[in-house]
Design a protein around this motif. Structure first.
Motif, short mmCIF file in Angstrom:
data_model
loop_
_atom_site.label_atom_id
_atom_site.label_comp_id
_atom_site.label_asym_id
_atom_site.label_seq_id
_atom_site.Cartn_x
_atom_site.Cartn_y
_atom_site.Cartn_z
N TRP A 1 0.82 -1.18 0.13
CA TRP A 1 -0.14 0.07 0.10
C TRP A 1 0.87 1.37 0.08
O TRP A 1 1.96 1.42 0.52
CB TRP A 1 -0.97 -0.11 1.15
N TRP A 2 0.35 2.20 -0.68
CA TRP A 2 1.05 3.42 -0.78
C TRP A 2 0.26 4.45 -0.38
O TRP A 2 -1.02 4.39 -0.85
CB TRP A 2 1.71 3.82 -2.19
N GLN A 3 0.51 5.41 0.54
CA GLN A 3 -0.13 6.69 0.74
C GLN A 3 0.15 7.87 -0.19
O GLN A 3 1.07 8.22 -0.68
CB GLN A 3 0.47 7.24 2.12
N MET A 4 -1.28 8.06 -0.50
CA MET A 4 -1.47 8.95 -1.65
C MET A 4 -1.34 10.75 -1.24
O MET A 4 -1.26 11.40 -2.41
CB MET A 4 -2.40 8.65 -2.75
N ALA A 5 -1.69 10.96 -0.24
CA ALA A 5 -2.05 12.27 0.25
C ALA A 5 -0.87 12.99 0.63
O ALA A 5 -1.07 14.05 0.74
CB ALA A 5 -3.02 12.40 1.30
N GLY A 6 0.23 12.36 0.45
CA GLY A 6 1.50 13.14 0.94
C GLY A 6 1.41 13.21 2.34
O GLY A 6 0.90 12.55 3.23
N LEU A 7 2.48 14.13 2.99
CA LEU A 7 2.39 14.42 4.53
C LEU A 7 1.23 15.35 4.88
O LEU A 7 0.81 16.16 3.85
CB LEU A 7 3.67 14.99 4.83
N PRO A 8 0.94 15.20 6.11
CA PRO A 8 -0.16 16.25 6.60
C PRO A 8 0.19 17.57 6.28
O PRO A 8 1.33 18.31 6.47
CB PRO A 8 -0.26 15.95 7.89
N ASP A 9 -0.71 18.46 5.78
CA ASP A 9 -0.65 19.88 5.55
C ASP A 9 -1.05 20.54 6.90
O ASP A 9 -2.05 20.90 7.23
CB ASP A 9 -1.54 20.32 4.33
N PHE A 10 0.13 20.80 7.76
CA PHE A 10 -0.25 21.48 8.89
C PHE A 10 -0.40 23.25 8.94
O PHE A 10 -0.53 23.90 9.82
CB PHE A 10 1.15 21.48 10.01
N TRP A 11 -0.03 23.58 7.74
CA TRP A 11 -0.08 25.01 7.55
C TRP A 11 -1.31 25.53 6.51
O TRP A 11 -1.42 26.82 6.19
CB TRP A 11 1.12 25.55 6.81
N GLY A 12 -2.11 24.69 6.11
CA GLY A 12 -3.15 25.06 5.37
C GLY A 12 -3.03 25.40 4.02
O GLY A 12 -3.56 26.47 3.63
N GLY A 13 -1.97 25.01 3.30
CA GLY A 13 -1.57 25.32 2.04
C GLY A 13 -0.70 26.65 2.05
O GLY A 13 -0.57 27.17 0.89
N GLU A 14 -0.22 26.99 3.15
CA GLU A 14 0.84 28.34 3.04
C GLU A 14 2.03 27.78 2.49
O GLU A 14 2.62 26.72 2.83
CB GLU A 14 0.78 28.95 4.59
#
Length: 141
Positions: free
Chosen positions: A128-141
């Motif tokens: 299995w591969w995680q497709m969403a990348g790493l969590p976005d802690f900055w809201g796209g900043e």
């Protein structure tokens, strides 16, 4: 509402959150649980390099992580990683809702984000591969 009916409705609701048993064989389910556990552990311990290795190579190639982005991740300490509901999508991928608590090491401010993991089965690699990348802690900043 009678207690038995309430219990049956609760069980039925939980079954809707579990991926379709026919869609995933037991080996795939076990590997998914293992991959999700490894990824969650890496994020919980702020080991972003290890978590990044769980991300789909196509995603990593399309948007490589820069040294600056990695440095931003290292400014954070994860304080909680709570797993929520899981669902399967028509393309066979699996999503899981997550709530993550994080503290900025410099400002000592804590915040919580909601994020959705997305997993795809690699038939050739049998993983299995995680497709969403790493969590976005900055809201796209």
């Amino acid at each position: 509402m009678p207690r038995t009916l309430t219990i049956l409705l609760a069980l039925a609701a939980m079954l809707l959150l579990v991926p379709d048993a026919d869609a995933l064989n037991s080996r795939q389910r076990n590997k998914l649980e293992q991959a999700q556990s490894v990824f969650a552990s890496a994020v919980r311990w702020s080991d972003y390099e290890a978590a990044w290795q769980m991300v789909d190579p196509e995603v990593r190639d399309a948007k490589p992580m820069t040294d600056l982005e990695l440095a931003r991740y290292h400014q954070l300490q994860v304080t909680g990683y709570r797993e929520g509901g899981t669902s399967s999508l028509p393309d066979g991928s699996i999503t899981r809702d997550i709530e993550i608590g994080v503290i900025n090491r410099h400002t000592q401010t804590e915040r919580h984000i909601r994020w959705r993991e997305r997993w795809r089965w690699d038939e050739q690699g049998k993983r299995w591969w995680q497709m969403a990348g790493l969590p976005d802690f900055w809201g796209g900043e």
